[in-house]
Design a protein around this motif. Structure first.
Motif, PDB file in Angstrom:
ATOM      1  N   GLN A   1      -1.750  11.014   5.826  1.00  0.00           N
ATOM      2  CA  GLN A   1      -2.795  11.081   4.809  1.00  0.00           C
ATOM      3  C   GLN A   1      -4.186  11.146   5.462  1.00  0.00           C
ATOM      4  O   GLN A   1      -4.509  10.324   6.312  1.00  0.00           O
ATOM      5  CB  GLN A   1      -2.694   9.867   3.887  1.00  0.00           C
ATOM      6  N   ASP A   2      -4.978  12.124   5.022  1.00  0.00           N
ATOM      7  CA  ASP A   2      -6.354  12.225   5.509  1.00  0.00           C
ATOM      8  C   ASP A   2      -7.373  11.827   4.439  1.00  0.00           C
ATOM      9  O   ASP A   2      -8.577  11.815   4.681  1.00  0.00           O
ATOM     10  CB  ASP A   2      -6.659  13.639   6.028  1.00  0.00           C
ATOM     11  N   GLY A   3      -6.863  11.496   3.229  1.00  0.00           N
ATOM     12  CA  GLY A   3      -7.745  11.052   2.148  1.00  0.00           C
ATOM     13  C   GLY A   3      -8.471  12.171   1.431  1.00  0.00           C
ATOM     14  O   GLY A   3      -9.197  11.922   0.463  1.00  0.00           O
ATOM     15  N   LYS A   4      -8.258  13.418   1.876  1.00  0.00           N
ATOM     16  CA  LYS A   4      -8.955  14.553   1.255  1.00  0.00           C
ATOM     17  C   LYS A   4      -7.983  15.616   0.747  1.00  0.00           C
ATOM     18  O   LYS A   4      -7.976  15.945  -0.433  1.00  0.00           O
ATOM     19  CB  LYS A   4      -9.939  15.166   2.250  1.00  0.00           C
TER      20      LYS A   4
ATOM     21  N   LEU B   1      -0.164  15.065  -2.869  1.00  0.00           N
ATOM     22  CA  LEU B   1      -0.166  13.628  -3.166  1.00  0.00           C
ATOM     23  C   LEU B   1       1.117  13.023  -2.622  1.00  0.00           C
ATOM     24  O   LEU B   1       2.215  13.388  -3.043  1.00  0.00           O
ATOM     25  CB  LEU B   1      -0.259  13.386  -4.677  1.00  0.00           C
ATOM     26  N   SER B   2       0.982  12.103  -1.676  1.00  0.00           N
ATOM     27  CA  SER B   2       2.139  11.402  -1.126  1.00  0.00           C
ATOM     28  C   SER B   2       2.429  10.189  -2.007  1.00  0.00           C
ATOM     29  O   SER B   2       1.637   9.256  -2.071  1.00  0.00           O
ATOM     30  CB  SER B   2       1.863  10.964   0.311  1.00  0.00           C
TER      31      SER B   2
ATOM     32  N   ILE C   1      -3.330  13.022   0.174  1.00  0.00           N
ATOM     33  CA  ILE C   1      -3.857  11.773  -0.380  1.00  0.00           C
ATOM     34  C   ILE C   1      -2.761  10.825  -0.845  1.00  0.00           C
ATOM     35  O   ILE C   1      -1.610  11.215  -1.014  1.00  0.00           O
ATOM     36  CB  ILE C   1      -4.816  12.059  -1.563  1.00  0.00           C
ATOM     37  N   GLY C   2      -3.159   9.556  -1.050  1.00  0.00           N
ATOM     38  CA  GLY C   2      -2.289   8.557  -1.654  1.00  0.00           C
ATOM     39  C   GLY C   2      -2.748   8.293  -3.083  1.00  0.00           C
ATOM     40  O   GLY C   2      -3.651   8.962  -3.594  1.00  0.00           O
TER      41      GLY C   2
ATOM     42  N   ARG D   1       0.857  -1.187   0.000  1.00  0.00           N
ATOM     43  CA  ARG D   1       0.000   0.000   0.000  1.00  0.00           C
ATOM     44  C   ARG D   1       0.890   1.231   0.000  1.00  0.00           C
ATOM     45  O   ARG D   1       2.105   1.134   0.164  1.00  0.00           O
ATOM     46  CB  ARG D   1      -0.911   0.000   1.230  1.00  0.00           C
ATOM     47  N   SER D   2       0.287   2.384  -0.169  1.00  0.00           N
ATOM     48  CA  SER D   2       1.016   3.649  -0.187  1.00  0.00           C
ATOM     49  C   SER D   2       1.752   3.871   1.134  1.00  0.00           C
ATOM     50  O   SER D   2       1.162   3.742   2.208  1.00  0.00           O
ATOM     51  CB  SER D   2       0.024   4.796  -0.435  1.00  0.00           C
ATOM     52  N   ARG D   3       3.039   4.171   1.036  1.00  0.00           N
ATOM     53  CA  ARG D   3       3.833   4.437   2.239  1.00  0.00           C
ATOM     54  C   ARG D   3       3.437   5.795   2.839  1.00  0.00           C
ATOM     55  O   ARG D   3       3.339   6.789   2.108  1.00  0.00           O
ATOM     56  CB  ARG D   3       5.323   4.453   1.893  1.00  0.00           C
TER      57      ARG D   3
END
Length: 467
Positions: A152-155, A263-264, A158-159, A143-145
């Motif tokens: 990451q908060d998803g908003k 974007l991470s 993000i990944g 998964r995304s590191r």
């Protein structure tokens, strides 16, 4: 339920291992917690290529006049995303078909190794089931590191998963990390009209590639309006306002960047938590499961493949590992006639699908020198290629590296139009221990981009015709 082989995870490692095991006559099942095809088909390789194709079409429209065509248009971001999801859905359904065709049982739920020969499956409805198997293959992927300074908060932070399904296009984006994921999304969003800044901790972007490739991509990206910051790191982010403020440490001091979204894209981490490794004494090292060359873990009868083991985190690597693992089980059970050949991790091709594309395999120039080789290097610019000229895609080059003493093909590094379709020639040639002489005596079709490989070899050996 009792099986010969049970695979935990149905990504390009897991589903391929299951198919090969079934082909060898094993009663096989896969356990999947989300969608058949794993990250690659649903959230990685396939849907990103669909997004990148939309970006490429947008670029064609922008530059249509260069081809003698009057065209104009604008993109519909929602439809671009919808097309990508449709492609992913179709591919996932294809894996469902392959499971049925090969008589493989699909058990939906979260798989955990309970003990040797037993896997506990936690289902969505809260129930649990124990599946028995003589051989268990762990293929739980990655998964995304998440970086400590970049939660990451998803908003707003993000990944890659969120980057594929944003409800609306951001006006500006900071991409942290410039591996394949980072540069592909940077290209996509820049082509769509988002202002993109890449922040890379290492001295150059795409740091695993040959240095010449990094320089060429950075030049291309800056030309297209992408800001590139190397030797830099995001120290903290503030998401309290309407957008994001990122404090970035650079060689010239700290700066604050503002954007709609960060974007991470700092690589992937293995999914090895909660799957029964510790309880069963399955050894890990540096966040990956320790395996031998046939993917046996420290516990006999339990195997691991793909992104959760050491090696390149690539779909085609996971698939080949799955096949080798299944065939070795088959050999031990007298269902396969010989022990499979171990994978040569120095002959694994890597492809990045930004524009210009990147493809490489084998030693970089620096690595070849460090390994003690005396080398011959040939570089052929695509600006000289007739096909590239006709296609209006003259950026980039083909670079080949040979051992000066024996003519061994040590590596190939390409950046440019369609080069991801060309790298297989080097992979096969290196596997066959082909020398430069044999390649030059093999006719390459004209006009093609692929003849640039021959042209680069001619340059390396002082026989250049077209340069």
């Amino acid at each position: 339920m009792a099986y010969d082989v049970v695979v935990i995870g149905s990504g390009p490692g897991g589903y391929v291992a299951a198919i090969r095991a079934s082909q060898l006559g094993f009663k096989t099942a896969v356990i999947e917690k989300e969608s058949l095809g794993g990250v690659c088909l649903n959230w990685g390789c396939i849907p990103t290529k669909a997004l990148l194709k939309s970006a490429q079409v947008m670029e064609y429209i922008k530059h249509a006049e260069a081809y003698g065509i009057e065209a104009s248009g604008k993109h519909n971001f929602e439809k671009v995303i919808k097309r990508s999801r449709g492609v992913a859905d179709k591919m996932s359904k294809g894996v469902q078909f392959l499971m049925k065709k090969n008589k493989i049982d699909v058990i939906m739920g979260f798989g955990k190794v309970q003990s040797k020969g037993k896997v506990e499956v936690s289902k969505a409805d809260g129930t649990k089931e124990v599946v028995e198997a003589k051989h268990i293959i762990i293929a739980t992927g990655g998964r995304s590191r998440e970086l400590p300074s970049l939660k990451q908060d998803g908003k707003k932070v993000i990944g890659y998963r969120e980057a594929m399904v944003l409800p609306q296009q951001p006006k500006s984006m900071i991409v942290v990390g410039s591996g394949a994921i980072g540069v592909e999304f940077a290209y996509f969003y820049n082509s769509m009209g988002t202002k993109v800044t890449i922040v890379e901790f290492m001295p150059r972007i795409v740091p695993v590639e040959d240095e010449d490739i990094s320089k060429e991509l950075e030049k291309s990206y800056k030309k297209s309006g992408i800001e590139v910051m190397t030797n830099s790191s995001v120290e903290s982010v503030d998401t309290s306002g309407t957008g994001v403020k990122a404090k970035v440490k650079t060689p010239n001091g700290e700066v604050t960047l503002e954007a709609d979204i960060v974007l991470s894209a700092a690589g992937v981490v293995a999914n090895i938590e909660g799957i029964g490794l510790e309880e069963n004494g399955i050894k890990t090292d540096k966040g990956r499961i320790v395996v031998d060359k046939f993917y046996q873990t420290s516990v006999p009868g339990i195997y691991a493949i793909g992104d959760c083991v050491p090696g390149q985190a690539l779909a085609h690597v996971a698939s080949k590992e799955g096949i080798i693992c299944a065939e070795n089980i088959g050999y031990a059970e007298k269902k396969y006639h010989h022990q499979p050949e171990a994978l040569d991790y120095n002959n694994v091709p890597g492809c990045t699908y930004c524009t210009p594309e990147i493809a490489s395999v084998g030693y970089t120039e620096k690595a070849a020198k460090e390994a003690g080789y005396e080398i011959k290097v040939g570089k052929f610019p695509l600006s000289v290629s007739g096909k590239a000229q006709a296609a209006g895609a003259t950026e980039g080059f083909v670079k080949v590296i040979f051992d000066a003493k024996y003519g061994e093909w040590l590596g190939t590094h390409m950046i440019g139009y369609n080069v991801t379709e060309m790298i297989a020639e080097t992979v096969v040639a290196r596997k066959l221990e082909t020398t430069y002489h044999e390649v030059l005596n093999s006719i390459h079709p004209h006009p093609t981009i692929s003849e640039g490989i021959k042209d680069a070899i001619e340059v390396a050996y002082g026989e250049a015709i077209h340069l």
